[in-house]
Design a protein around this motif. Structure first.
Motif, short mmCIF file in Angstrom:
data_model
loop_
_atom_site.label_atom_id
_atom_site.label_comp_id
_atom_site.label_asym_id
_atom_site.label_seq_id
_atom_site.Cartn_x
_atom_site.Cartn_y
_atom_site.Cartn_z
N SER A 182 0.83 -1.21 0.00
CA SER A 182 0.00 0.00 0.00
C SER A 182 0.86 1.26 0.00
O SER A 182 0.61 2.19 -0.76
CB SER A 182 -0.93 -0.01 1.22
OG SER A 182 -1.88 -1.05 1.13
N LEU A 183 1.87 1.29 0.86
CA LEU A 183 2.73 2.48 0.92
C LEU A 183 3.48 2.69 -0.39
O LEU A 183 3.60 3.83 -0.87
CB LEU A 183 3.72 2.34 2.07
CG LEU A 183 3.14 2.48 3.48
CD1 LEU A 183 4.18 2.12 4.52
CD2 LEU A 183 2.63 3.90 3.70
N SER A 184 3.97 1.61 -0.99
CA SER A 184 4.73 1.74 -2.24
C SER A 184 3.83 2.17 -3.40
O SER A 184 4.28 2.86 -4.32
CB SER A 184 5.41 0.40 -2.58
OG SER A 184 6.34 0.05 -1.57
N ASN A 185 2.56 1.78 -3.35
CA ASN A 185 1.61 2.20 -4.38
C ASN A 185 0.90 3.49 -4.03
O ASN A 185 -0.14 3.83 -4.59
CB ASN A 185 0.59 1.09 -4.64
CG ASN A 185 1.15 -0.01 -5.53
OD1 ASN A 185 2.05 0.23 -6.34
ND2 ASN A 185 0.64 -1.22 -5.37
N ARG A 186 1.45 4.23 -3.06
CA ARG A 186 1.00 5.57 -2.69
C ARG A 186 -0.42 5.58 -2.12
O ARG A 186 -1.18 6.51 -2.37
CB ARG A 186 1.14 6.53 -3.87
CG ARG A 186 2.52 6.56 -4.47
CD ARG A 186 2.81 7.79 -5.26
NE ARG A 186 1.99 7.98 -6.43
CZ ARG A 186 2.25 7.47 -7.63
NH1 ARG A 186 3.31 6.69 -7.78
NH2 ARG A 186 1.48 7.73 -8.65
N LYS A 187 -0.75 4.56 -1.36
CA LYS A 187 -2.02 4.51 -0.65
C LYS A 187 -1.79 4.82 0.83
O LYS A 187 -0.68 4.70 1.33
CB LYS A 187 -2.67 3.14 -0.82
CG LYS A 187 -3.01 2.81 -2.27
CD LYS A 187 -3.60 1.41 -2.39
CE LYS A 187 -3.91 1.07 -3.85
NZ LYS A 187 -4.44 -0.30 -4.01
N SER A 188 -2.84 5.23 1.51
CA SER A 188 -2.70 5.59 2.92
C SER A 188 -2.72 4.36 3.81
O SER A 188 -3.41 3.37 3.52
CB SER A 188 -3.82 6.55 3.34
OG SER A 188 -5.07 5.91 3.27
N VAL A 189 -1.95 4.43 4.88
CA VAL A 189 -1.86 3.34 5.85
C VAL A 189 -1.86 3.94 7.24
O VAL A 189 -1.19 4.96 7.48
CB VAL A 189 -0.56 2.51 5.64
CG1 VAL A 189 -0.36 1.52 6.76
CG2 VAL A 189 -0.60 1.79 4.30
N GLU A 190 -2.59 3.32 8.16
CA GLU A 190 -2.55 3.76 9.56
C GLU A 190 -1.56 2.91 10.33
O GLU A 190 -1.62 1.67 10.30
CB GLU A 190 -3.93 3.66 10.21
CG GLU A 190 -3.92 4.16 11.67
CD GLU A 190 -5.29 4.20 12.30
OE1 GLU A 190 -5.40 4.72 13.44
OE2 GLU A 190 -6.25 3.72 11.66
N LEU A 191 -0.65 3.57 11.02
CA LEU A 191 0.37 2.90 11.82
C LEU A 191 0.25 3.37 13.26
O LEU A 191 -0.09 4.53 13.52
CB LEU A 191 1.77 3.23 11.29
CG LEU A 191 2.05 2.88 9.82
CD1 LEU A 191 3.37 3.50 9.38
CD2 LEU A 191 2.06 1.38 9.62
N VAL A 192 0.53 2.48 14.19
CA VAL A 192 0.50 2.81 15.61
C VAL A 192 1.84 2.42 16.22
O VAL A 192 2.31 1.29 16.05
CB VAL A 192 -0.65 2.09 16.33
CG1 VAL A 192 -0.63 2.42 17.82
CG2 VAL A 192 -2.00 2.47 15.72
N VAL A 193 2.44 3.37 16.94
CA VAL A 193 3.74 3.13 17.58
C VAL A 193 3.50 2.72 19.02
O VAL A 193 2.76 3.37 19.76
CB VAL A 193 4.61 4.39 17.52
CG1 VAL A 193 5.97 4.13 18.16
CG2 VAL A 193 4.78 4.87 16.08
N ILE A 208 -1.17 12.52 9.27
CA ILE A 208 -2.22 12.79 10.23
C ILE A 208 -1.81 12.10 11.53
O ILE A 208 -1.74 10.87 11.58
CB ILE A 208 -3.58 12.28 9.75
CG1 ILE A 208 -3.96 12.95 8.42
CG2 ILE A 208 -4.66 12.54 10.79
CD1 ILE A 208 -5.22 12.39 7.79
N ILE A 209 -1.52 12.88 12.55
CA ILE A 209 -0.98 12.35 13.80
C ILE A 209 -2.01 12.51 14.91
O ILE A 209 -2.45 13.62 15.21
CB ILE A 209 0.34 13.07 14.17
CG1 ILE A 209 1.37 12.86 13.05
CG2 ILE A 209 0.88 12.56 15.50
CD1 ILE A 209 2.62 13.65 13.22
N ASN A 210 -2.40 11.37 15.46
CA ASN A 210 -3.44 11.36 16.50
C ASN A 210 -4.67 12.14 16.04
O ASN A 210 -5.28 12.89 16.81
CB ASN A 210 -2.90 11.93 17.82
CG ASN A 210 -1.89 11.02 18.47
OD1 ASN A 210 -1.86 9.82 18.22
ND2 ASN A 210 -1.04 11.59 19.32
N GLY A 211 -5.02 11.95 14.78
CA GLY A 211 -6.23 12.57 14.24
C GLY A 211 -6.06 13.99 13.77
O GLY A 211 -7.02 14.58 13.23
#
Length: 488
Positions: A182-193, A208-211
């Motif tokens: 998804s990232l390589s094809n320029r799509k959005s991804v939600e990640l959580v640290v 978009i960080i914490n909304g």
């Protein structure tokens, strides 16, 4: 003939799917069309690969001048997007194409590599604290990478790699592969640290960080901001504190303030003083002012020396993006009391924001081109590696320039926004499929033991495979897609 007999076996990856007529394999990249194994996605030939609106070179004008820069010089270029793979290792690359450029016989070898050893490097322009170094980054609850060392004005994540793709559980590998794709094809991804923030990332878009949508990348650290804008503050305010998680700047103590003749204010700062006017660790990292965890900037001020400070003294506190600012006057007890920002200082705060670049997420795909790829180019793979090292062979990915790391092997990185849309695929092993091209002189190709018998003129390739022509616009590239077909 039974239904089982009508199936054909795909050998494009280690999964080795049996595909029924009219169906695709597990990767959705290969299909059974009337008993033939065909590549579902069309093959991409670039006519031109600079900004949209630029003059497009006539297709197949192979005699056009070439200065060695594939992206910036108009002219046709055969990419590996949709070309197919070299798997199993012993097969030559799907397309080995010759052309005559400026009087020189050239060869471009194209293939879609199957990469288990791959990942992405994420540069996220923000001062916000995303998480501690080495903290696990998750997608859909699965570990897919970690936080790595931050850079100037940016947080950095390293995602993927063979350990997450193949050494974890089955779900971890699947989710990691989906995230990289998804990232390589320029799509959005939600990640959580872990222990940190939630962030939605997409190549070429603001994070978009914490909304909250980020707008600016910081102009510099607190000390650098003091140095840039000190002259705009020198005669308008007694003290300026630029709040920053890394290096907080204090104008009256800073060398820039001294050169302007600023008087001491007696301010006492929390944290550790490095050099005059530069303070480390004034607060914990966070998503507040200047990447700290404070919502009230006065939390980092320990007070004022009554032998130096005086009632009525003024102080501006501002973040490194100019998004947060506050103006204070000291009362008779030398306590800062917030007041309205004077118009004489408003321009300087706005100037900080003006000098901040837009916040963006940058995605660099990184992979190692190993045996399968090199065996598709030459029967003696190490010669290809040496040819790349000697700059005799140019490596590109989907027509985009790559950075080849020094040292052994062909380890490269590429900015995914430079490739045509949806250039990346996957196989369920799991692994990422990405285009790679090797361009060199025909005589050099023969010298490194290349598959010379497989070389075909560009015009012949287009004439035989231009089954589904279509012109698309992606990443500023004008591309012509032609159907790629190969026998089972």
């Amino acid at each position: 003939m039974t239904e089982a007999d009508e199936k054909i076996r795909c050998d494009a990856c280690p999964v080795m799917c049996y595909i029924r007529p009219g169906m695709t394999g597990a990767c959705d990249r290969y299909a059974n069309e009337d008993g033939q194994l065909v590549r579902v996605d069309p093959h991409v030939l670039l006519d031109h690969a600079v900004s949209e609106g630029a003059k497009v070179a006539p297709f197949l004008n192979a005699e056009g001048a070439w200065n060695g820069d594939i992206l910036k010089t108009p002219g046709p270029f055969v990419t590996a997007v949709g070309a197919g793979t070299t798997y199993p290792d012993y097969k030559p690359a799907p397309f080995i194409v010759s052309s005559r450029v400026d009087g020189v016989d050239m060869v471009t070898v194209v293939t879609e590599g199957i990469y288990s050893y791959c990942g992405v490097k994420l540069k996220i322009d923000t001062d916000r604290h995303l998480g501690a170094e080495c903290a696990i980054v998750r997608a859909e609850g699965e570990p897919v990478g970690h936080v790595t060392t931050g850079e100037y004005g940016s947080q950095m994540l390293s995602l993927g790699g063979v350990n997450h793709l193949t050494h974890g559980g089955k779900k971890e590998g699947r989710v990691t592969c989906e995230t990289l794709l998804s990232l390589s094809n320029r799509k959005s991804v939600e990640l959580v640290v872990d222990g940190g923030a939630s962030v939605i990332v997409q190549a070429g878009k603001a994070p978009i960080i914490n909304g909250k949508l980020e707008e600016r990348m910081r102009v510099g650290c607190g000390s650098a901001t003091i140095g840039m804008f000190a002259k705009q503050w020198g005669d308008k305010v007694d003290e300026v504190v630029v709040v920053d998680d890394h290096i907080t700047g204090v104008l009256s103590e800073h060398q820039a303030g001294k050169l302007l003749g600023m008087r001491d204010t007696g301010i006492k700062m929390k944290g550790r003083r490095s050099t005059p006017g530069r303070y480390f660790h004034v607060a914990e990292p966070g998503t507040g002012w200047g990447g700290t965890n404070v919502a009230d900037p006065l939390e980092i001020v320990a007070g004022f020396n009554p032998k130096v400070a005086r009632s009525g003294m003024t102080m501006l506190m501002v973040s490194t993006t100019g998004e947060q600012y506050a103006f204070y006057r000291l009362d008779e007890n030398l306590r800062p009391i917030e007041a309205e920002l004077p118009e004489t200082l408003r321009e300087s705060v706005e100037r900080i924001g003006e000098n901040c670049e837009p916040a963006l997420c940058s995605v660099l795909f990184m992979a190692g081109a190993g045996g399968s790829l090199r065996a598709g180019v030459t029967e003696n793979p190490v010669r290809l590696t040496r040819s790349v090292r000697q700059a005799l062979t140019t490596v590109t990915a989907g027509g985009a320039p790559v950075i080849v790391w020094p040292g052994g092997g062909i380890t490269f990185m590429v900015d995914v926004t430079l490739l045509p849309a949806n250039s990346f695929g996957y196989v369920p092993t799991p692994a990422i499929v990405a285009p790679i091209e090797f361009t060199l002189r025909l005589d050099d190709y023969a010298a490194l033991g290349g598959h010379v018998d497989e070389v075909r003129p560009l015009a012949e390739v287009v004439a035989q495979h231009a089954e589904r022509p279509n012109t698309i616009f992606a990443s500023g590239a004008v591309a012509r897609r032609v159907g790629a077909r190969r026998k089972a």
